[in-house]
Design a protein around this motif. Structure first.
Motif, PDB file in Angstrom:
ATOM      1  N   VAL A 292     -56.082  46.521 -44.631  1.00 17.01           N
ATOM      2  CA  VAL A 292     -57.074  46.606 -45.589  1.00 17.01           C
ATOM      3  C   VAL A 292     -57.380  48.133 -45.656  1.00 17.01           C
ATOM      4  CG1 VAL A 292     -59.479  46.298 -46.499  1.00 17.01           C
ATOM      5  CG2 VAL A 292     -58.174  44.377 -45.605  1.00 17.01           C
ATOM      6  N   ILE A 293     -57.611  48.707 -44.427  1.00 15.55           N
ATOM      7  CA  ILE A 293     -57.912  50.306 -44.327  1.00 15.55           C
ATOM      8  C   ILE A 293     -56.413  50.816 -44.799  1.00 15.55           C
ATOM      9  CG2 ILE A 293     -57.968  51.936 -42.700  1.00 15.55           C
ATOM     10  CD1 ILE A 293     -59.542  49.914 -40.664  1.00 15.55           C
ATOM     11  N   SER A 294     -55.471  50.464 -44.439  1.00 19.28           N
ATOM     12  CA  SER A 294     -54.116  50.992 -45.042  1.00 19.28           C
ATOM     13  C   SER A 294     -54.042  50.977 -46.529  1.00 19.28           C
ATOM     14  CB  SER A 294     -52.791  50.295 -44.395  1.00 19.28           C
ATOM     15  OG  SER A 294     -52.855  50.651 -43.049  1.00 19.28           O
ATOM     16  N   ILE A 295     -54.162  49.802 -47.270  1.00 22.16           N
ATOM     17  CA  ILE A 295     -54.161  49.921 -48.714  1.00 22.16           C
ATOM     18  C   ILE A 295     -55.395  50.802 -49.174  1.00 22.16           C
ATOM     19  CG2 ILE A 295     -55.810  48.048 -49.450  1.00 22.16           C
ATOM     20  CD1 ILE A 295     -52.028  48.137 -50.486  1.00 22.16           C
ATOM     21  N   ARG A 296     -56.669  50.704 -48.624  1.00 24.23           N
ATOM     22  CA  ARG A 296     -57.550  51.748 -49.034  1.00 24.23           C
ATOM     23  C   ARG A 296     -56.870  53.078 -48.929  1.00 24.23           C
ATOM     24  NH1 ARG A 296     -62.828  49.031 -46.095  1.00 24.23           N
ATOM     25  NH2 ARG A 296     -63.108  47.123 -47.516  1.00 24.23           N
TER      26      ARG A 296
ATOM     27  N   LEU B  26     -48.309  46.365 -45.395  1.00 22.82           N
ATOM     28  CA  LEU B  26     -47.401  45.351 -45.410  1.00 22.82           C
ATOM     29  C   LEU B  26     -47.024  45.116 -43.793  1.00 22.82           C
ATOM     30  CD1 LEU B  26     -46.183  42.976 -46.969  1.00 22.82           C
ATOM     31  CD2 LEU B  26     -44.106  44.424 -47.303  1.00 22.82           C
ATOM     32  N   ARG B  27     -46.890  46.177 -43.256  1.00 16.49           N
ATOM     33  CA  ARG B  27     -46.427  45.909 -41.823  1.00 16.49           C
ATOM     34  C   ARG B  27     -47.574  45.365 -40.896  1.00 16.49           C
ATOM     35  NH1 ARG B  27     -43.727  50.966 -42.278  1.00 16.49           N
ATOM     36  NH2 ARG B  27     -45.116  52.062 -41.364  1.00 16.49           N
ATOM     37  N   TRP B  28     -48.967  45.703 -41.351  1.00 16.34           N
ATOM     38  CA  TRP B  28     -50.007  44.945 -40.612  1.00 16.34           C
ATOM     39  C   TRP B  28     -50.050  43.611 -40.993  1.00 16.34           C
ATOM     40  CZ3 TRP B  28     -52.044  47.074 -36.593  1.00 16.34           C
ATOM     41  CH2 TRP B  28     -52.042  48.391 -36.385  1.00 16.34           C
ATOM     42  N   LEU B  29     -49.876  43.108 -42.234  1.00 14.95           N
ATOM     43  CA  LEU B  29     -49.536  41.822 -42.675  1.00 14.95           C
ATOM     44  C   LEU B  29     -48.762  40.964 -42.070  1.00 14.95           C
ATOM     45  CD1 LEU B  29     -50.661  42.466 -46.424  1.00 14.95           C
ATOM     46  CD2 LEU B  29     -52.061  41.693 -44.653  1.00 14.95           C
ATOM     47  N   VAL B  30     -47.304  41.512 -41.615  1.00 17.98           N
ATOM     48  CA  VAL B  30     -46.438  40.673 -40.972  1.00 17.98           C
ATOM     49  C   VAL B  30     -47.008  40.698 -39.509  1.00 17.98           C
ATOM     50  CG1 VAL B  30     -44.108  41.044 -39.855  1.00 17.98           C
ATOM     51  CG2 VAL B  30     -44.541  41.731 -42.148  1.00 17.98           C
TER      52      VAL B  30
ATOM     53  N   LEU C 225     -52.014  34.274 -46.807  1.00 21.84           N
ATOM     54  CA  LEU C 225     -51.505  35.531 -46.474  1.00 21.84           C
ATOM     55  C   LEU C 225     -50.009  35.783 -46.985  1.00 21.84           C
ATOM     56  CD1 LEU C 225     -51.101  37.860 -44.429  1.00 21.84           C
ATOM     57  CD2 LEU C 225     -50.381  36.361 -42.466  1.00 21.84           C
ATOM     58  N   LEU C 226     -49.140  34.745 -47.329  1.00 22.13           N
ATOM     59  CA  LEU C 226     -47.946  34.968 -47.683  1.00 22.13           C
ATOM     60  C   LEU C 226     -48.108  35.647 -49.159  1.00 22.13           C
ATOM     61  CD1 LEU C 226     -46.046  31.704 -46.366  1.00 22.13           C
ATOM     62  CD2 LEU C 226     -45.564  33.992 -45.843  1.00 22.13           C
ATOM     63  N   TRP C 227     -49.131  35.103 -50.075  1.00 27.09           N
ATOM     64  CA  TRP C 227     -49.499  35.498 -51.365  1.00 27.09           C
ATOM     65  C   TRP C 227     -49.866  36.861 -51.118  1.00 27.09           C
ATOM     66  CZ3 TRP C 227     -48.386  34.647 -56.159  1.00 27.09           C
ATOM     67  CH2 TRP C 227     -49.468  35.357 -57.192  1.00 27.09           C
ATOM     68  N   VAL C 228     -50.697  37.142 -50.342  1.00 27.74           N
ATOM     69  CA  VAL C 228     -51.080  38.544 -50.164  1.00 27.74           C
ATOM     70  C   VAL C 228     -49.977  39.554 -49.852  1.00 27.74           C
ATOM     71  CG1 VAL C 228     -52.837  39.952 -48.784  1.00 27.74           C
ATOM     72  CG2 VAL C 228     -53.615  37.999 -49.809  1.00 27.74           C
ATOM     73  N   MET C 229     -49.048  39.140 -49.091  1.00 26.09           N
ATOM     74  CA  MET C 229     -47.962  39.870 -48.704  1.00 26.09           C
ATOM     75  C   MET C 229     -47.072  39.900 -49.875  1.00 26.09           C
ATOM     76  SD  MET C 229     -46.917  38.099 -44.951  1.00 26.09           S
ATOM     77  CE  MET C 229     -45.641  39.254 -44.660  1.00 26.09           C
ATOM     78  N   VAL C 230     -46.679  38.973 -50.822  1.00 25.56           N
ATOM     79  CA  VAL C 230     -45.875  39.374 -51.793  1.00 25.56           C
ATOM     80  C   VAL C 230     -46.566  40.319 -52.780  1.00 25.56           C
ATOM     81  CG1 VAL C 230     -45.218  38.255 -54.070  1.00 25.56           C
ATOM     82  CG2 VAL C 230     -44.694  36.953 -51.860  1.00 25.56           C
ATOM     83  N   ARG C 231     -47.909  40.089 -53.192  1.00 23.52           N
ATOM     84  CA  ARG C 231     -48.587  40.988 -54.292  1.00 23.52           C
ATOM     85  C   ARG C 231     -48.598  42.438 -53.517  1.00 23.52           C
ATOM     86  NH1 ARG C 231     -51.139  39.825 -58.161  1.00 23.52           N
ATOM     87  NH2 ARG C 231     -53.068  40.952 -58.005  1.00 23.52           N
ATOM     88  N   THR C 232     -48.738  42.599 -52.314  1.00 25.09           N
ATOM     89  CA  THR C 232     -48.612  43.832 -51.636  1.00 25.09           C
ATOM     90  C   THR C 232     -47.288  44.656 -51.696  1.00 25.09           C
ATOM     91  OG1 THR C 232     -50.175  43.300 -49.796  1.00 25.09           O
ATOM     92  CG2 THR C 232     -48.910  45.165 -49.554  1.00 25.09           C
ATOM     93  N   LYS C 233     -46.150  43.657 -51.525  1.00 21.74           N
ATOM     94  CA  LYS C 233     -44.735  44.143 -51.778  1.00 21.74           C
ATOM     95  C   LYS C 233     -44.667  44.620 -53.086  1.00 21.74           C
ATOM     96  CE  LYS C 233     -40.554  44.485 -50.320  1.00 21.74           C
ATOM     97  NZ  LYS C 233     -40.057  45.608 -49.472  1.00 21.74           N
ATOM     98  N   THR C 234     -45.003  43.832 -54.103  1.00 23.62           N
ATOM     99  CA  THR C 234     -44.872  44.300 -55.530  1.00 23.62           C
ATOM    100  C   THR C 234     -45.794  45.343 -56.107  1.00 23.62           C
ATOM    101  OG1 THR C 234     -46.165  42.339 -56.282  1.00 23.62           O
ATOM    102  CG2 THR C 234     -43.848  41.929 -55.736  1.00 23.62           C
ATOM    103  N   GLY C 235     -46.579  45.903 -55.235  1.00 26.76           N
ATOM    104  CA  GLY C 235     -47.558  46.868 -55.601  1.00 26.76           C
ATOM    105  C   GLY C 235     -48.815  46.462 -56.534  1.00 26.76           C
ATOM    106  N   ALA C 236     -49.164  45.269 -56.349  1.00 31.62           N
ATOM    107  CA  ALA C 236     -50.129  44.772 -57.198  1.00 31.62           C
ATOM    108  C   ALA C 236     -51.799  45.419 -56.563  1.00 31.62           C
ATOM    109  CB  ALA C 236     -50.221  43.227 -56.742  1.00 31.62           C
ATOM    110  N   TYR C 237     -51.690  45.782 -55.280  1.00 34.56           N
ATOM    111  CA  TYR C 237     -52.861  46.349 -54.759  1.00 34.56           C
ATOM    112  C   TYR C 237     -52.781  47.885 -54.788  1.00 34.56           C
ATOM    113  CZ  TYR C 237     -53.257  41.614 -53.216  1.00 34.56           C
ATOM    114  OH  TYR C 237     -53.645  40.293 -53.059  1.00 34.56           O
ATOM    115  N   THR C 238     -54.036  48.042 -55.001  1.00 34.55           N
ATOM    116  CA  THR C 238     -54.272  49.700 -55.038  1.00 34.55           C
ATOM    117  C   THR C 238     -55.406  50.207 -54.237  1.00 34.55           C
ATOM    118  OG1 THR C 238     -55.778  49.768 -56.886  1.00 34.55           O
ATOM    119  CG2 THR C 238     -53.362  50.043 -57.494  1.00 34.55           C
TER     120      THR C 238
END
Length: 197
Positions: free
Chosen positions: A82-86, A94-98, A152-165
């Motif tokens: 979360v800190i990294s996406i902020r 994504l590495r933290w999520l892995v 978590l898998l859903w969040v990882m996919v959305r992180t990979k596709t750039g859905a979070y800012t």
């Protein structure tokens, strides 16, 4: 001038609850479910104190401790995601999520070997009241970890596709809140089942 500065320091800082209303309704349901199960634990313990003193001695303290380390590590990893996406670092997030995923899968692998060890030592849900409560609590917690992995898998996919800012990552915060709640439940289960005599 001094009066103005002092007043601004005392003004409340506006904050917000992470995630969304839906996840908090889910967390409230989870906490209610486990509150009832903990109630069953304490009622059973009051009626069968000897079984609850002897039961933990037959469990694998190593497995319980290792799963505690995995759950706490997962919470640390998700907080860093979360800190990294902020900070607008989605690759790092994504590495933290892995790492969260590895900790969650490690939890399941440890539980598998723990249950195999239990059965080989004659510890099943029918062995006694303590073990009935033990299996009910730990299986229910495993279900919640499983749901966490799906989220978590859903969040990882959305992180990979750039859905979070940095401005919009409510979904990741919602998952993090759920994972922390599931971790908190384990931190109650662990001492009750593995340590308290």
């Amino acid at each position: 001038m001094l009066l103005t500065a002092t007043r601004s320091e005392q003004d409340p800082i506006e904050g917000r609850i992470p995630g969304n209303k839906g996840i908090w309704a889910g967390i409230l349901s989870e906490m209610t479910e486990f509150a009832l199960l903990f109630g069953v634990y304490f009622i059973a313990r009051a009626h069968f104190p000897a079984a609850f003193r002897e039961g933990p001695l037959q469990l694998s303290l190593f497995a319980g401790t290792f799963n505690t380390v995995l759950m706490i590590s997962g919470s640390y990893f998700v907080a860093n995601a979360v800190i990294s996406i902020r900070e607008n670092r989605p690759e790092v997030s994504l590495r933290w999520l892995v790492l969260v995923l590895l900790a969650a899968c490690g939890y399941f692998v440890t539980k598998y070997f723990e249950f195999r060890w239990n059965v080989s030592h004659g510890v099943t849900g029918r062995t006694g009241i303590f073990f009935t409560v033990y299996y009910y609590l730990t299986f229910t917690h495993m279900v919640h970890v499983g749901w966490g992995i799906m989220g978590l898998l859903w969040v990882m996919v959305r992180t990979k596709t750039g859905a979070y800012t940095p401005q919009d990552h409510e979904g990741m915060e919602a998952f993090a809140s759920y994972w922390h709640a599931t971790d908190l439940v384990w931190l109650i289960i662990f001492p009750l089942l593995y340590l308290l005599r």
